[in-house]
Design an enzyme around this catalytic site. Structure first.
Site, PDB file in Angstrom:
ATOM      1  N   ASP A  53       0.681  -1.165  -0.020  1.00 52.73           N
ATOM      2  CA  ASP A  53       0.119   0.019  -0.089  1.00 52.73           C
ATOM      3  C   ASP A  53       1.217   1.251   0.266  1.00 52.73           C
ATOM      4  O   ASP A  53       1.511   1.616   0.976  1.00 52.73           O
ATOM      5  CB  ASP A  53      -1.280   0.131   1.181  1.00 52.73           C
ATOM      6  CG  ASP A  53      -1.651  -1.564   1.483  1.00 52.73           C
ATOM      7  OD1 ASP A  53      -2.272  -1.247   0.494  1.00 52.73           O
ATOM      8  OD2 ASP A  53      -2.369  -1.455   2.455  1.00 52.73           O
ATOM      9  N   ASP A  59       1.843   8.992   7.419  1.00 52.00           N
ATOM     10  CA  ASP A  59       2.127   7.576   7.328  1.00 52.00           C
ATOM     11  C   ASP A  59       3.491   7.498   8.355  1.00 52.00           C
ATOM     12  O   ASP A  59       3.829   7.094   9.609  1.00 52.00           O
ATOM     13  CB  ASP A  59       2.401   6.973   6.294  1.00 52.00           C
ATOM     14  CG  ASP A  59       0.875   6.691   6.555  1.00 52.00           C
ATOM     15  OD1 ASP A  59      -0.282   6.543   6.640  1.00 52.00           O
ATOM     16  OD2 ASP A  59       0.473   6.758   4.824  1.00 52.00           O
ATOM     17  N   GLU A  81       1.541  -1.081  11.719  1.00 48.85           N
ATOM     18  CA  GLU A  81       0.989  -1.627  10.014  1.00 48.85           C
ATOM     19  C   GLU A  81       2.029  -1.206   9.054  1.00 48.85           C
ATOM     20  O   GLU A  81       1.823  -1.653   7.844  1.00 48.85           O
ATOM     21  CB  GLU A  81      -0.685  -0.793   9.894  1.00 48.85           C
ATOM     22  CG  GLU A  81      -0.783  -1.123   8.082  1.00 48.85           C
ATOM     23  CD  GLU A  81      -2.439  -0.168   8.279  1.00 48.85           C
ATOM     24  OE1 GLU A  81      -2.564  -0.351   6.528  1.00 48.85           O
ATOM     25  OE2 GLU A  81      -2.582   0.401   9.188  1.00 48.85           O
ATOM     26  N   GLU A  82       2.576   0.046   9.341  1.00 45.27           N
ATOM     27  CA  GLU A  82       3.708   0.932   8.324  1.00 45.27           C
ATOM     28  C   GLU A  82       5.152   0.043   8.503  1.00 45.27           C
ATOM     29  O   GLU A  82       6.080  -0.015   8.137  1.00 45.27           O
ATOM     30  CB  GLU A  82       3.547   1.788   9.195  1.00 45.27           C
ATOM     31  CG  GLU A  82       2.915   3.073   8.711  1.00 45.27           C
ATOM     32  CD  GLU A  82       1.937   2.975   7.272  1.00 45.27           C
ATOM     33  OE1 GLU A  82       2.891   2.824   6.336  1.00 45.27           O
ATOM     34  OE2 GLU A  82       1.173   2.808   7.553  1.00 45.27           O
ATOM     35  N   ASP A 100      -2.486   1.668  13.937  1.00 47.80           N
ATOM     36  CA  ASP A 100      -1.868   1.817  12.564  1.00 47.80           C
ATOM     37  C   ASP A 100      -2.048   2.986  12.485  1.00 47.80           C
ATOM     38  O   ASP A 100      -2.984   4.103  13.066  1.00 47.80           O
ATOM     39  CB  ASP A 100      -3.728   1.440  11.785  1.00 47.80           C
ATOM     40  CG  ASP A 100      -3.517   2.804  10.328  1.00 47.80           C
ATOM     41  OD1 ASP A 100      -2.518   3.545  10.185  1.00 47.80           O
ATOM     42  OD2 ASP A 100      -4.164   2.175   9.817  1.00 47.80           O
ATOM     43  N   LEU A 102      -1.932   5.817  11.141  1.00 47.10           N
ATOM     44  CA  LEU A 102      -2.317   7.095  10.186  1.00 47.10           C
ATOM     45  C   LEU A 102      -3.167   6.585   9.338  1.00 47.10           C
ATOM     46  O   LEU A 102      -2.565   6.792   8.534  1.00 47.10           O
ATOM     47  CB  LEU A 102      -1.429   8.141   9.292  1.00 47.10           C
ATOM     48  CG  LEU A 102      -1.622   9.421   9.270  1.00 47.10           C
ATOM     49  CD1 LEU A 102      -2.970   9.640   8.203  1.00 47.10           C
ATOM     50  CD2 LEU A 102      -2.362  10.496  10.905  1.00 47.10           C
ATOM     51  N   ASP A 103      -4.340   6.656   9.768  1.00 44.19           N
ATOM     52  CA  ASP A 103      -5.358   5.383   9.037  1.00 44.19           C
ATOM     53  C   ASP A 103      -5.983   7.030   8.290  1.00 44.19           C
ATOM     54  O   ASP A 103      -6.359   7.709   8.544  1.00 44.19           O
ATOM     55  CB  ASP A 103      -6.741   4.985  10.189  1.00 44.19           C
ATOM     56  CG  ASP A 103      -8.183   4.349   9.812  1.00 44.19           C
ATOM     57  OD1 ASP A 103      -7.729   3.691   8.849  1.00 44.19           O
ATOM     58  OD2 ASP A 103      -8.857   5.496   9.549  1.00 44.19           O
ATOM     59  N   GLU A 263      -6.516  -2.355  13.514  1.00 49.57           N
ATOM     60  CA  GLU A 263      -8.133  -1.783  12.506  1.00 49.57           C
ATOM     61  C   GLU A 263      -9.425  -2.428  13.410  1.00 49.57           C
ATOM     62  O   GLU A 263     -10.050  -2.425  13.724  1.00 49.57           O
ATOM     63  CB  GLU A 263      -8.035  -2.081  11.183  1.00 49.57           C
ATOM     64  CG  GLU A 263      -7.357  -0.975  10.066  1.00 49.57           C
ATOM     65  CD  GLU A 263      -6.853  -1.173   8.676  1.00 49.57           C
ATOM     66  OE1 GLU A 263      -6.735  -0.345   7.691  1.00 49.57           O
ATOM     67  OE2 GLU A 263      -7.176  -2.525   8.017  1.00 49.57           O
TER      68      GLU A 263
END
Length: 333
Positions: A53, A59, A81-82, A100, A102-103, A263
Site C-alpha cells: 500500500d 504515515d 501497520e507501517e 495504525d 495514520l488511518d 484496524e
C-alpha cells in the site's frame, strides 16, 4: 499540562502512562495536520508499506513519533501497520501495542478526517504470542480522529469513553463515559463500485436497502462512504447504521482488505463495548485469531440489529439470495 488532566480515574492506573504518551503524540499530529501545506507536504508519497500500500509522508511521520514516544514505557512489543515485523521497545514491559499510526491517509490532501487506531494486549513471552491471539483478549482499544474536533474514543473493557481535545489547554476532556451505538438507523456504508465482485448475500442485503420503500425493508436508506475507517466508525457511534467491507472476488480481496490487528480488532472492541456488533459477515470479529501480523479480514460493524441481519442473509438458501428482492419475504420489516 498532561494530555488527560481531567478525570484521571477514568483510565486504569497501569495504562495511564501509555495513554498519556499516545495522547501527547496525537496532539502533535493534530497540530501538524492543521498546518499541512504551510511547512511541508504531508500527502506526498514516500514509498510503500509491507503489503504494497502506498505510504504518505504523514504515515511515516506518525509511525516514527508514536514509536519514539512509547520507547521506555510499559510497552514491550510494538507492532505497526507501517512496519513488517513487531519491534521490542522494553524487555521488561508488560504490554503489547498494535497501531495504525495514520488511518485514511489517502484523504490527507482532501482535508477529510483521518485518524490513529490502537490496540493493547497483555505482553506474552514473544511478539508473536502477544499479538496472534483473539481480539477478546484486548485490555484496551481505541482511535483518535483528527477532524473539525479531535476526539479520542477508547474502551478499557467497561464501556466506551469519548474525549474531546480542548485546543486552549491542549488536553483531552472526558465528555461521555458510556457512549452507545444508536440501535437503529437508515444509513449504510459500503463502496458500491465493487458491487459486481460481492458475494450473493452482500448483494442481496444491499439490493434490499437500495429498493427502499418498494422493497422488503419498506423504508428508504442512505448510503455513505468516506474511505476513512475512523470517520466511518465515528459516524456510526454518533448516528448508528452499518459499515461493510466484505470479502469479494478480486485477487487479493478474498479475505477483505482491512487488517485484523491494527484496524478491525480495536474498532470491534470499541463498537461492541458501546453495544454494537462486529463480524466478518458471519462470525464475531473478536473471537477470531489472526494467522500473522498483517492478516486481513472482512469487516462488518455497527448497530447490533443491522449486523445480525447481514449475518442472517448469509444463512439464506441459494434461491433466496439469488431471487429478486421482492421474493425475500423473511426480511419484510
Amino acid at each position: 499540562m498532561k494530555p488527560f488532566a481531567t478525570h484521571p480515574d477514568a483510565i486504569p492506573a497501569d495504562l495511564q502512562d501509555v495513554m498519556d504518551r499516545l495522547g501527547s503524540v496525537a496532539i502533535e499530529v493534530a497540530t501538524r495536520i492543521a498546518r499541512g501545506g504551510i511547512d511541508e507536504d504531508l500527502a506526498g508519497l514516500c514509498g510503500t508499506n509491507t503489503d504494497g500500500d502506498g505510504q504518505k509522508a504523514l504515515d511515516v511521520i506518525a509511525d516514527d513519533a508514536f514509536r519514539a514516544a512509547l520507547d521506555g514505557s510499559a510497552v514491550r512489543f510494538y507492532a505497526s501497520e507501517e512496519q513488517e515485523e513487531a519491534v521490542t521497545l522494553n524487555e521488561a514491559g508488560t504490554l503489547a501495542l498494535a497501531i495504525d499510526p495514520l488511518d485514511g491517509s489517502s484523504n490527507i490532501d482532501t482535508n477529510l478526517s483521518v485518524g490513529t487506531i490502537f490496540a493493547i494486549w497483555p505482553a506474552a513471552a514473544t511478539a508473536e504470542t502477544s499479538f496472534l491471539r483473539p481480539g477478546s483478549d484486548l485490555i484496551a482499544g481505541g482511535y483518535i480522529i483528527y477532524g473539525p474536533q479531535v476526539c479520542l474514543m477508547v474502551s478499557f473493557g467497561q464501556g466506551t469513553q469519548k474525549y474531546v481535545l480542548d485546543p486552549g489547554s491542549r488536553s483531552f476532556v472526558l465528555v461521555d463515559r458510556a457512549v452507545k451505538v444508536p440501535p437503529t438507523s437508515t444509513e449504510f456504508a459500503i463502496n458500491a463500485s465493487n458491487y459486481r465482485h460481492w458475494s450473493k448475500p452482500i448483494r442481496a442485503y444491499i439490493d434490499d436497502c437500495v429498493a427502499g420503500t418498494e422493497g422488503p425493508r419498506g423504508r428508504n436508506f442512505n448510503m455513505r462512504w468516506l474511505a476513512s475507517l475512523v470517520a466511518e466508525t465515528h459516524r456510526i457511534l454518533a448516528r448508528g447504521g452499518v459499515f461493510l467491507y466484505p470479502r469479494d472476488g478480486r485477487k487479493g480481496y478474498e479475505q477483505g482488505r482491512l487488517r485484523y490487528l491494527y484496524e478491525c480488532a480495536p474498532i470491534a472492541f470499541v463498537i461492541t463495548q458501546a453495544g454494537g456488533g462486529a463480524t466478518d459477515g458471519e462470525n464475531p470479529i473478536l473471537g477470531q485469531t489472526p494467522a500473522r501480523l498483517h492478516a486481513r479480514t472482512p469487516f462488518i460493524f455497527g448497530s447490533a440489529e443491522k449486523v445480525a441481519r447481514i449475518t442472517a442473509y448469509h444463512d439464506l438458501p441459494e434461491q433466496e439470495t439469488s431471487a429478486l428482492f421482492g421474493n425475500r419475504g423473511l426480511f419484510r420489516s
